[in-house]
Design a protein around this motif. Structure first.
Motif, PDB file in Angstrom:
ATOM      1  N   LEU A 108       0.818  -1.203   0.000  1.00 12.24           N
ATOM      2  CA  LEU A 108       0.000   0.000   0.000  1.00 12.24           C
ATOM      3  C   LEU A 108       0.857   1.261   0.000  1.00 12.24           C
ATOM      4  CD1 LEU A 108      -2.811   1.334   0.222  1.00 12.24           C
ATOM      5  CD2 LEU A 108      -2.582   1.156   2.717  1.00 12.24           C
ATOM      6  N   ILE A 109       1.893   1.290   0.817  1.00 17.99           N
ATOM      7  CA  ILE A 109       2.717   2.486   0.932  1.00 17.99           C
ATOM      8  C   ILE A 109       3.725   2.582  -0.201  1.00 17.99           C
ATOM      9  CG2 ILE A 109       4.400   3.670   2.385  1.00 17.99           C
ATOM     10  CD1 ILE A 109       2.948   2.617   4.810  1.00 17.99           C
ATOM     11  N   HIS A 110       4.369   1.480  -0.551  1.00 16.34           N
ATOM     12  CA  HIS A 110       5.386   1.506  -1.599  1.00 16.34           C
ATOM     13  C   HIS A 110       4.776   1.748  -2.982  1.00 16.34           C
ATOM     14  CE1 HIS A 110       9.479   0.568  -0.177  1.00 16.34           C
ATOM     15  NE2 HIS A 110       8.849   0.130   0.896  1.00 16.34           N
ATOM     16  N   ALA A 160       5.926  12.477   6.253  1.00 15.36           N
ATOM     17  CA  ALA A 160       5.112  12.196   5.064  1.00 15.36           C
ATOM     18  C   ALA A 160       4.129  11.067   5.322  1.00 15.36           C
ATOM     19  CB  ALA A 160       6.013  11.864   3.880  1.00 15.36           C
ATOM     20  N   LEU A 161       4.492  10.156   6.223  1.00  9.99           N
ATOM     21  CA  LEU A 161       3.624   9.021   6.553  1.00  9.99           C
ATOM     22  C   LEU A 161       2.767   9.283   7.782  1.00  9.99           C
ATOM     23  CD1 LEU A 161       6.174   6.123   5.947  1.00  9.99           C
ATOM     24  CD2 LEU A 161       4.279   6.798   4.471  1.00  9.99           C
ATOM     25  N   GLY A 162       2.914  10.440   8.394  1.00 12.63           N
ATOM     26  CA  GLY A 162       2.124  10.769   9.579  1.00 12.63           C
ATOM     27  C   GLY A 162       2.690  10.232  10.873  1.00 12.63           C
ATOM     28  N   PRO A 205       8.395  12.146  14.251  1.00 16.47           N
ATOM     29  CA  PRO A 205       9.820  11.803  14.109  1.00 16.47           C
ATOM     30  C   PRO A 205      10.443  11.279  15.398  1.00 16.47           C
ATOM     31  CG  PRO A 205       9.352  13.878  13.003  1.00 16.47           C
ATOM     32  CD  PRO A 205       8.113  13.513  13.754  1.00 16.47           C
ATOM     33  N   ALA A 206      10.004  11.806  16.541  1.00 15.20           N
ATOM     34  CA  ALA A 206      10.580  11.358  17.811  1.00 15.20           C
ATOM     35  C   ALA A 206      10.331   9.873  18.042  1.00 15.20           C
ATOM     36  CB  ALA A 206       9.996  12.177  18.964  1.00 15.20           C
ATOM     37  N   LEU A 207       9.252   9.348  17.475  1.00 17.86           N
ATOM     38  CA  LEU A 207       8.906   7.942  17.690  1.00 17.86           C
ATOM     39  C   LEU A 207       9.839   7.020  16.916  1.00 17.86           C
ATOM     40  CD1 LEU A 207       6.731   6.483  19.336  1.00 17.86           C
ATOM     41  CD2 LEU A 207       5.383   6.312  17.238  1.00 17.86           C
ATOM     42  N   VAL A 208      10.163   7.365  15.675  1.00 20.61           N
ATOM     43  CA  VAL A 208      11.046   6.506  14.887  1.00 20.61           C
ATOM     44  C   VAL A 208      12.495   6.627  15.334  1.00 20.61           C
ATOM     45  CG1 VAL A 208       9.558   6.505  12.866  1.00 20.61           C
ATOM     46  CG2 VAL A 208      11.272   8.298  13.106  1.00 20.61           C
ATOM     47  N   ARG A 209      12.844   7.736  15.985  1.00 23.81           N
ATOM     48  CA  ARG A 209      14.205   7.903  16.506  1.00 23.81           C
ATOM     49  C   ARG A 209      14.370   7.254  17.869  1.00 23.81           C
ATOM     50  NH1 ARG A 209      13.844  13.387  14.636  1.00 23.81           N
ATOM     51  NH2 ARG A 209      13.623  14.052  16.806  1.00 23.81           N
ATOM     52  N   GLY A 210      13.290   6.788  18.457  1.00 25.15           N
ATOM     53  CA  GLY A 210      13.370   6.094  19.736  1.00 25.15           C
ATOM     54  C   GLY A 210      13.492   7.007  20.934  1.00 25.15           C
ATOM     55  N   GLU A 211      13.099   8.267  20.790  1.00 30.33           N
ATOM     56  CA  GLU A 211      13.173   9.194  21.920  1.00 30.33           C
ATOM     57  C   GLU A 211      12.074   8.868  22.930  1.00 30.33           C
ATOM     58  OE1 GLU A 211      13.044  13.166  20.482  1.00 30.33           O
ATOM     59  OE2 GLU A 211      14.802  12.943  19.182  1.00 30.33           O
ATOM     60  N   MET A 212      12.429   8.877  24.209  1.00 32.17           N
ATOM     61  CA  MET A 212      11.499   8.489  25.256  1.00 32.17           C
ATOM     62  C   MET A 212      10.745   9.675  25.849  1.00 32.17           C
ATOM     63  SD  MET A 212      11.784   5.330  25.107  1.00 32.17           S
ATOM     64  CE  MET A 212      10.670   4.976  26.463  1.00 32.17           C
ATOM     65  N   ALA A 213      11.162  10.887  25.548  1.00 32.85           N
ATOM     66  CA  ALA A 213      10.479  12.071  26.072  1.00 32.85           C
ATOM     67  C   ALA A 213       9.098  12.195  25.420  1.00 32.85           C
ATOM     68  CB  ALA A 213      11.308  13.322  25.804  1.00 32.85           C
ATOM     69  N   TYR A 260       0.697   9.283  16.653  1.00 25.46           N
ATOM     70  CA  TYR A 260       0.984   8.273  15.639  1.00 25.46           C
ATOM     71  C   TYR A 260      -0.258   7.446  15.333  1.00 25.46           C
ATOM     72  CZ  TYR A 260       2.579   3.616  14.140  1.00 25.46           C
ATOM     73  OH  TYR A 260       2.720   2.414  13.503  1.00 25.46           O
ATOM     74  N   MET A 261      -0.959   7.016  16.367  1.00 28.36           N
ATOM     75  CA  MET A 261      -2.168   6.226  16.170  1.00 28.36           C
ATOM     76  C   MET A 261      -3.268   7.059  15.519  1.00 28.36           C
ATOM     77  SD  MET A 261      -1.212   3.281  17.283  1.00 28.36           S
ATOM     78  CE  MET A 261      -2.772   2.404  17.264  1.00 28.36           C
ATOM     79  N   THR A 262      -3.353   8.343  15.877  1.00 31.39           N
ATOM     80  CA  THR A 262      -4.432   9.197  15.377  1.00 31.39           C
ATOM     81  C   THR A 262      -4.217   9.624  13.938  1.00 31.39           C
ATOM     82  OG1 THR A 262      -4.828  10.043  17.616  1.00 31.39           O
ATOM     83  CG2 THR A 262      -5.726  11.324  15.786  1.00 31.39           C
ATOM     84  N   PHE A 263      -2.994  10.026  13.600  1.00 37.68           N
ATOM     85  CA  PHE A 263      -2.753  10.628  12.290  1.00 37.68           C
ATOM     86  C   PHE A 263      -2.106   9.680  11.275  1.00 37.68           C
ATOM     87  CE2 PHE A 263      -2.519  14.174  15.382  1.00 37.68           C
ATOM     88  CZ  PHE A 263      -3.651  14.860  14.962  1.00 37.68           C
ATOM     89  N   CYS A 264      -1.680   8.503  11.714  1.00 32.59           N
ATOM     90  CA  CYS A 264      -1.062   7.563  10.783  1.00 32.59           C
ATOM     91  C   CYS A 264      -1.859   6.262  10.687  1.00 32.59           C
ATOM     92  CB  CYS A 264       0.385   7.265  11.216  1.00 32.59           C
ATOM     93  SG  CYS A 264       1.216   6.053  10.171  1.00 32.59           S
ATOM     94  N   ILE A 265      -2.075   5.604  11.807  1.00 36.99           N
ATOM     95  CA  ILE A 265      -2.723   4.292  11.795  1.00 36.99           C
ATOM     96  C   ILE A 265      -4.223   4.401  11.533  1.00 36.99           C
ATOM     97  CG2 ILE A 265      -3.208   2.217  13.128  1.00 36.99           C
ATOM     98  CD1 ILE A 265      -0.311   2.533  12.208  1.00 36.99           C
TER      99      ILE A 265
END
Length: 378
Positions: free
Chosen positions: A91-93, A257-259, A262-270, A279-284
């Motif tokens: 779907l994405i690719h 671009a995917l919603g 960025p902090a989530l994919v970089r693994g930031e805990m703050a 992420y759940m609201t605007f992407c999933i």
């Protein structure tokens, strides 16, 4: 010695100086682009693959063929989680995904197909290929599951973005490697060049010395008569933080671009809970809404829908049920919701207990006027 003699004698040196390998495109870092895309796509795929797809009639989940196909075994070669991961990847690719149903009721995700669009009748899908098999028949849009991701091909946007970032990343990486490169010169007496055998042994010695310097932490080079090794490496150290900024910058743009925050994919805990909620609201949720609309139109008739039959997708929750205990107690004790309404909102089935269909007040929620009247009576 003439000018022509100089060029003839130094042909090998000039050929090295203008080595075509030195002119390679620095933006050709395909692994860098694939890593950024794979990081984001795999995150979405893992999230959606944990969802539960079900049809409800009068609030009751139907454990039928639909439930089995979409939650257990869509086809003989894939589990449900593998199926949905492939679904998200396509779907994405490819900006679209096509699912067809075989004569044995297997659900297959097409690797390739052609689509003919019509305005007043069903679109037609031809040349549907799954792995190494191509269907000879055609499929109508009413007989397949077809979903598009967006109106713009995401891969083209990413490729355009990468054209600039890849060039910058490639140049910075080459610069970093250049700064940490070991460079040296070897001075030899003219007598070595006269004897071919001696010259060959000297070249072999230089090659072994080079391998020792390149591979070993400590390399001892024996001194030879008429042979001097001079290392000219620039030991000035350069931080790789700038390179990391470039990679993170490209990853951030792909994630946005995917919603995905960025902090989530970089693994930031703050503020990880806030990032996960976004992420759940605007992407999933938008992707699941597309899936829900398509499946509802293909598996629920208009009459059944008007009679209350619904397709429900229970997505994975980022909060533990016990974390919601205080909020649930407040909603029920204030009589705003019944127990069964809360269960449905939390993704669970309704209970047969009649008490959970009643509104209950467990605290003194009342109007101020009633309190004043009660005080006057006392």
């Amino acid at each position: 010695m003439g000018l022509l003699d100089i060029f003839t004698r130094n042909y090998d040196e000039l050929d090295f100086m203008y080595d075509i390998d030195l002119l390679d495109d620095t933006s050709d870092r395909v692994y860098y682009k694939r890593l950024a895309i794979a990081t984001c796509v795999n995150l979405i795929a893992r999230t959606i693959s944990q969802s539960e797809f079900r049809i409800k009639k009068q609030g009751d989940v139907q454990y039928d063929e639909f439930y089995y196909k979409f939650n257990v075994r869509p086809n003989r070669n894939q589990s449900a989680s593998e199926f949905w991961e492939t679904f998200v990847y396509k779907l994405i690719h490819d900006n679209e995904v096509l699912i067809v149903k075989t004569d044995t009721d297997d659900l297959l995700i097409a690797d390739d197909f052609s689509r003919t669009e019509y305005a007043m009748k069903d679109d037609v899908f031809r040349d549907v290929t799954v792995k190494n098999y191509t269907f000879r028949r055609t499929f109508l849009s009413s007989d397949v599951i077809y979903i598009t991701y967006s109106n713009v091909d995401l891969s083209r946007l990413i490729n355009s973005l990468y054209a600039d970032y890849g060039e910058l990343f490639g140049r910075m990486l080459e610069f970093q490697l250049h700064n940490n490169q070991i460079r040296a010169t070897v001075d030899t007496e003219g007598s070595y060049a006269k004897d071919k055998d001696t010259s060959t042994r000297l070249q072999n010695f230089i090659n072994r010395m080079y391998e020792a310097v390149k591979k070993k932490t400590f390399a001892i080079i024996p001194q030879q008569k008429g042979f001097t090794y001079n290392e000219k490496t620039d030991r000035s150290s350069t931080s790789v933080e700038e390179i990391n900024k470039i990679t993170n910058g490209f990853l951030d743009h792909v994630a946005r671009a995917l919603g995905i925050p960025p902090a989530l994919v970089r693994g930031e805990m703050a503020d990880v809970e806030k990032s996960t909620r976004n992420y759940m609201t605007f992407c999933i949720d938008p992707i699941l809404k597309k899936v829900k609309d398509e499946l509802s139109g293909k598996f629920i008739t208009k009459t059944a829908f008007m009679n209350g039959e619904r397709l429900d997708i229970r997505r994975v929750s980022y909060r533990d049920l016990f974390d919601l205990a205080s909020a649930i107690d407040k909603l029920i004790s204030s009589s705003a919701f019944t127990g069964n309404e809360i269960r449905e909102e939390a993704g669970y089935e309704r209970s047969d207990d009649e008490l959970l269909d009643k509104h209950i007040i467990t605290k003194n929620y009342t109007e101020l006027a009633d309190l004043l009247e009660g005080g006057d009576q006392e």
